[in-house]
Structure formats: structure tokens, C-alpha cells
Design a protein around this motif. Structure first.
Motif, PDB file in Angstrom:
ATOM      1  N   SER A   1      60.537  18.859 -43.897  1.00  0.00           N
ATOM      2  CA  SER A   1      61.726  18.004 -43.880  1.00  0.00           C
ATOM      3  C   SER A   1      62.979  18.814 -44.196  1.00  0.00           C
ATOM      4  N   ARG A   2      62.888  19.688 -45.193  1.00  0.00           N
ATOM      5  CA  ARG A   2      64.043  20.526 -45.534  1.00  0.00           C
ATOM      6  C   ARG A   2      64.418  21.450 -44.385  1.00  0.00           C
ATOM      7  N   ALA A   3      63.412  21.862 -43.619  1.00  0.00           N
ATOM      8  CA  ALA A   3      63.668  22.747 -42.482  1.00  0.00           C
ATOM      9  C   ALA A   3      64.126  21.985 -41.241  1.00  0.00           C
ATOM     10  N   GLY A   4      64.200  20.667 -41.327  1.00  0.00           N
ATOM     11  CA  GLY A   4      64.639  19.862 -40.195  1.00  0.00           C
ATOM     12  C   GLY A   4      63.590  19.704 -39.108  1.00  0.00           C
ATOM     13  N   ILE A   5      62.336  19.952 -39.449  1.00  0.00           N
ATOM     14  CA  ILE A   5      61.266  19.874 -38.452  1.00  0.00           C
ATOM     15  C   ILE A   5      60.724  18.461 -38.334  1.00  0.00           C
ATOM     16  N   VAL A   6      60.639  17.736 -39.467  1.00  0.00           N
ATOM     17  CA  VAL A   6      60.137  16.366 -39.430  1.00  0.00           C
ATOM     18  C   VAL A   6      61.148  15.426 -40.057  1.00  0.00           C
ATOM     19  N   VAL A   7      61.061  14.145 -39.667  1.00  0.00           N
ATOM     20  CA  VAL A   7      61.943  13.097 -40.197  1.00  0.00           C
ATOM     21  C   VAL A   7      61.096  11.850 -40.448  1.00  0.00           C
ATOM     22  N   PRO A   8      61.557  10.963 -41.348  1.00  0.00           N
ATOM     23  CA  PRO A   8      60.831   9.696 -41.540  1.00  0.00           C
ATOM     24  C   PRO A   8      60.825   8.888 -40.253  1.00  0.00           C
ATOM     25  N   TRP A   9      59.727   8.179 -40.016  1.00  0.00           N
ATOM     26  CA  TRP A   9      59.585   7.443 -38.752  1.00  0.00           C
ATOM     27  C   TRP A   9      59.417   5.941 -38.970  1.00  0.00           C
ATOM     28  N   THR A  10      58.409   5.538 -39.704  1.00  0.00           N
ATOM     29  CA  THR A  10      58.199   4.110 -39.966  1.00  0.00           C
ATOM     30  C   THR A  10      57.429   3.952 -41.262  1.00  0.00           C
ATOM     31  N   ASP A  11      57.678   2.825 -41.923  1.00  0.00           N
ATOM     32  CA  ASP A  11      56.924   2.522 -43.137  1.00  0.00           C
ATOM     33  C   ASP A  11      56.065   1.271 -42.963  1.00  0.00           C
ATOM     34  N   THR A  12      55.917   0.841 -41.717  1.00  0.00           N
ATOM     35  CA  THR A  12      55.151  -0.378 -41.446  1.00  0.00           C
ATOM     36  C   THR A  12      54.170  -0.152 -40.306  1.00  0.00           C
ATOM     37  N   VAL A  13      52.934  -0.550 -40.522  1.00  0.00           N
ATOM     38  CA  VAL A  13      51.917  -0.539 -39.466  1.00  0.00           C
ATOM     39  C   VAL A  13      51.692  -1.977 -39.022  1.00  0.00           C
ATOM     40  N   TYR A  14      51.753  -2.209 -37.732  1.00  0.00           N
ATOM     41  CA  TYR A  14      51.537  -3.549 -37.184  1.00  0.00           C
ATOM     42  C   TYR A  14      50.099  -3.695 -36.688  1.00  0.00           C
ATOM     43  N   GLN A  15      49.670  -4.932 -36.559  1.00  0.00           N
ATOM     44  CA  GLN A  15      48.304  -5.207 -36.138  1.00  0.00           C
ATOM     45  C   GLN A  15      48.300  -6.280 -35.065  1.00  0.00           C
ATOM     46  N   VAL A  16      47.589  -6.011 -33.976  1.00  0.00           N
ATOM     47  CA  VAL A  16      47.341  -7.020 -32.954  1.00  0.00           C
ATOM     48  C   VAL A  16      45.955  -7.588 -33.210  1.00  0.00           C
ATOM     49  N   ASN A  17      45.886  -8.882 -33.461  1.00  0.00           N
ATOM     50  CA  ASN A  17      44.602  -9.544 -33.657  1.00  0.00           C
ATOM     51  C   ASN A  17      44.219 -10.317 -32.412  1.00  0.00           C
ATOM     52  N   GLU A  18      42.980 -10.637 -32.288  1.00  0.00           N
ATOM     53  CA  GLU A  18      42.509 -11.347 -31.098  1.00  0.00           C
ATOM     54  C   GLU A  18      43.228 -12.681 -30.971  1.00  0.00           C
ATOM     55  N   GLY A  19      43.794 -12.912 -29.778  1.00  0.00           N
ATOM     56  CA  GLY A  19      44.491 -14.161 -29.525  1.00  0.00           C
ATOM     57  C   GLY A  19      45.746 -14.333 -30.362  1.00  0.00           C
ATOM     58  N   ASP A  20      46.255 -13.250 -30.910  1.00  0.00           N
ATOM     59  CA  ASP A  20      47.389 -13.336 -31.828  1.00  0.00           C
ATOM     60  C   ASP A  20      48.544 -12.508 -31.301  1.00  0.00           C
ATOM     61  N   TYR A  21      49.553 -13.152 -30.738  1.00  0.00           N
ATOM     62  CA  TYR A  21      50.765 -12.491 -30.291  1.00  0.00           C
ATOM     63  C   TYR A  21      51.940 -13.404 -30.614  1.00  0.00           C
ATOM     64  N   PRO A  22      53.037 -12.942 -31.201  1.00  0.00           N
ATOM     65  CA  PRO A  22      53.318 -11.525 -31.410  1.00  0.00           C
ATOM     66  C   PRO A  22      52.482 -10.919 -32.537  1.00  0.00           C
ATOM     67  N   MET A  23      52.477  -9.604 -32.557  1.00  0.00           N
ATOM     68  CA  MET A  23      51.725  -8.887 -33.586  1.00  0.00           C
ATOM     69  C   MET A  23      52.401  -9.057 -34.937  1.00  0.00           C
ATOM     70  N   ASN A  24      51.616  -8.846 -35.974  1.00  0.00           N
ATOM     71  CA  ASN A  24      52.101  -9.035 -37.332  1.00  0.00           C
ATOM     72  C   ASN A  24      52.046  -7.730 -38.112  1.00  0.00           C
ATOM     73  N   PRO A  25      52.960  -7.553 -39.085  1.00  0.00           N
ATOM     74  CA  PRO A  25      52.848  -6.375 -39.951  1.00  0.00           C
ATOM     75  C   PRO A  25      51.527  -6.422 -40.716  1.00  0.00           C
ATOM     76  N   ALA A  26      50.770  -5.354 -40.650  1.00  0.00           N
ATOM     77  CA  ALA A  26      49.484  -5.309 -41.347  1.00  0.00           C
ATOM     78  C   ALA A  26      49.619  -4.664 -42.708  1.00  0.00           C
ATOM     79  N   ALA A  27      50.566  -3.729 -42.837  1.00  0.00           N
ATOM     80  CA  ALA A  27      50.717  -3.028 -44.106  1.00  0.00           C
ATOM     81  C   ALA A  27      52.096  -2.392 -44.183  1.00  0.00           C
TER      82      ALA A  27
END
Length: 377
Positions: A78-104
Motif C-alpha cells: 500500500s505504501r508503494a502504491g501497488i495495492v488499494v482498498p477495494w471492498t469491505d462487503t461480500v454479497y451473497q446470491v441465494n437460491e431464488g433470492d434476487y437482489p443479492m444481499n450483503p453476506a458479511a
């Protein structure tokens, strides 16, 4: 045997994360090291492909800074500018469930490299002598107390000066365990049967990765609609393991690119398939049903098969070692269950074990290793 032989203290087979961190540690301890890699790149499954004027991370999609070693690595990157934060949320698609919901919601965000996740491998490869497009064919002990490695120059390598053999006092085998077994059983290695049997006990699951690009208008729709599904998981019985919004990793992306990872069960069906495009189409059709219908119709697509994607049955120790007939250590992300964190731990432990066998100095603090790698470009 070849008459073109170069000698080193240690030969590292494989330029994945474990092999690179092991080689860097040994280099910093003053040992002469060579890294032998059969492909043109470094990083192993920390892989990026250039295609259609863009890039796609088709192996590891991100870095997760939650381990004793991966956390300081991400800080350095990060200090070298090679990586950056991207997301802090993982979403989950469940069967028959749309839109998807945050899982964690994550305690720390995932990090990505805007120029491609293989930038992590390139960072860890700095200053190392890496022989690309060199496949190790046989490994045999010599009467002089050294390992002899016969090499094959892969077709992509046209360099007439490529050495065809290496001799080393010790070997770090940093490949997936099944590949190590194939190599070690191909010649007269003299290794104990128990050592090889423990390698054989390690099992991997495969994965099929699909890189798919879509019309630029869809990227605008996603951005304007504040689409948040950068990392998406799927039900256990679906053909998909995950979906990653690749083009959200860079602020200058002009078209949406998604990377799909199949489930192991789905990939098992196509381990011997010669045509992978229909397989990719099938996964695009499925994600189109589950998320957005337009995902069924990519403008372009590439498919990659990972035979050794995720370790299903890992070694329960950070290393597999033997001094018979000569020092050899096997290391990798299959020596545990935390992927990149495990690869880092295993690679460092391999370097320490080898250096100790060769009478080297004790391992320096990790901070000094990161500093040594980052010092020069």
C-alpha cells in the motif's frame, strides 16, 4: 546429463508466492539462489491476464490482510502504491433470492492492485534470478553431494544461452503437491517413500475461471446505479463459487469486466475438456439468470482451467522436509488452509529450514526483508 551446468546454493522450483518469499529470504541471508519457473510470469495463482486493452485477475481476486504475514505485506504494498482498498462487503446470491444481499461486512477491506494482482508477484520477485520457461524434468543426487536438475527450455524461450542443467546443495519445491509428485517420481531422486507418500496425500480441487467483457454502456449503468457487488458468493450447490467485478478495481475502466470462478464440482466435469469456450458460456448463462440477464451475452470471453486451485486436503504442517539423500523442502499454500497467508508462512519456514541445514545465519526480522525487497525498483 547436460554439459551446461550452473551451480547455486539453493534451487527454488516454482515462482509462486511461497517460492518467491523463500528465495528472497535466502538471498537476504547471503545464499546464491535461482528460481526455476515453467511459465513466463511470476506469482502462481496470483495471476493477471492482459486482453482486449484491459486486465483481468483470473486467479486470486484480492489480498486479505488478516494474517501475521499478509497484513504487513499489504501495508508495504500500500505504501508503494501497488495495492488499494477495494471492498469491505461480500454479497451473497441465494437460491431464488434476487437482489443479492450483503453476506458479511469485513473487519478489514480486501485490497486489489489496479494494474493487476500479479503486481504482488512482481514485487516479491524483485532482484531475484528467475529463469522463466524452464521446466524441471528430473531431480537426482550426485556423488558430490549436490542435487542435479535437468531442465527443458519451453518452446516460448528462444534464448540459445539458456542453461540446461543446475546443481544445488538444497532444493525448495514450491509447486502444488501433485506437480511435485510427478516430478519426483519421474527419475531416481532417492527420496524416502514416506516423504513422497505424504505429498501424494495432499489433494486439490479444480476451478474454471471465466474473464468476460461487456458493452461500455453497462459500466455506466453499474456506476450510476451504485452497484456494490464487487465480490459475490453463490450457494454451495450452484456451478459458481464467486463473481468479481474486475473493472471496479481501476478508476479508468471503460467497460465492465467480470471474472467468474466455478465450483469444484462443476470444474471436475471438464478436467479433460479440449474446448473450454462452451464451458465459459454455460457459466455466463448461469450468472445471467442469477444476477443480471445481460451477463449472458459478453462481447468477449476467455476461459482458464486451474487444476490445482484450492487445497481440499492440506498438509497439517507448514513444511514437508527431508535430508535424505540431500536437503529438500516442499512448501506452498497447501501446507495449511489460508492460501496467501499460508504460502507466506510456508515459504519463510522453508527458507529458515534450508539456511539452517547449510549453516547460514538466523532469519532476520520480517520488516528488514520487506525493506530489502522494496529498496530498489
Amino acid at each position: 546429463m547436460s554439459d551446461r551446468i550452473v551451480e547455486f546454493d539453493i534451487a527454488v522450483i516454482g515462482a509462486g508466492i511461497a517460492g518467491l518469499i523463500s528465495a528472497q529470504s535466502l538471498r537476504c541471508l547471503g545464499h546464491s539462489v535461482v528460481v526455476l519457473e515453467k511459465s513466463r510470469g511470476v506469482g502462481g495463482r496470483v495471476a493477471t491476464r492482459r486482453l482486449y486493452d484491459t486486465r483481468a485477475d483470473f486467479g486470486a481476486p484480492f489480498l486479505e490482510p488478516r494474517g501475521r504475514l499478509s497484513q504487513p505485506l499489504v501495508q508495504v504494498l500500500s505504501r508503494a502504491g501497488i495495492v488499494v482498498p477495494w471492498t469491505d462487503t461480500v454479497y451473497q446470491v441465494n437460491e431464488g433470492d434476487y437482489p443479492m444481499n450483503p453476506a458479511a461486512t469485513l473487519s478489514a477491506p480486501y485490497y486489489v492492485a489496479p494494474t493487476g494482482i500479479n503486481a504482488v508477484g512482481k514485487f516479491l520477485a524483485r532482484h531475484l534470478p528467475i529463469w522463466h520457461c524452464r521446466r524441471v524434468q528430473t531431480v537426482t543426487p550426485t556423488d558430490q553431494g549436490k542435487w542435479h536438475l535437468e531442465l527443458e527450455a519451453i518452446a516460448e524461450s528462444k534464448d540459445a544461452a539458456v542453461p540446461l542443467a543446475v546443481q544445488a546443495k538444497a532444493i525448495v519445491m514450491a509447486t502444488p503437491a501433485p506437480q511435485a509428485v510427478m516430478l519426483l517420481e519421474s527419475g531416481e531422486s532417492g527420496l524416502p517413500g514416506e516423504f513422497v507418500d505424504r505429498l501424494k496425500a495432499v489433494e486439490f480441487d479444480p476451478c474454471i475461471s471465466v474473464m468476460a467483457g461487456y458493452p461500455a454502456s453497462k459500466q455506466r449503468e453499474l456506476v450510476q446505479g451504485e452497484y456494490r457487488g464487487r465480490a459475490v458468493g453463490f450457494p454451495p450447490n450452484s456451478p459458481l463459487r464467486g463473481m468479481f467485478w474486475q473493472s471496479s478495481k481501476s478508476s479508468d475502466a471503460t467497460q465492465p469486466v467480470f471474472v467468474l470462478h466455478s465450483s469444484a464440482q462443476f470444474a471436475e466435469q471438464y478436467l479433460d475438456a479440449t474446448e473450454l469456450e462452451p464451458v465459459g458460456r454455460e457459466l455466463c448463462d448461469w450468472v445471467g439468470e442469477a444476477v443480471f440477464p445481460w451477463l449472458k451475452e459478453p462481447e468477449w470471453m476467455q476461459v482458464h482451467r486451474w487444476r490445482y486451485a484450492f487445497c481440499r486436503r492440506p498438509l497439517t504442517e507448514p513444511l514437508l522436509t527431508t535430508s535424505t539423500p540431500l536437503p529438500m523442502v516442499c512448501a506452498g499454500d497447501w501446507c495449511g488452509d489460508r492460501q496467501i497467508e499460508t504460502a507466506l508462512q510456508s515459504g519463510l519456514a522453508a527458507a529458515e529450514w534450508v539456511s539452517d541445514r547449510l549453516g547460514g545465519a538466523p532469519m532476520p526480522p520480517l520488516a528488514s526483508l520487506w525493506e530489502a525487497i522494496a529498496q530498489e525498483k
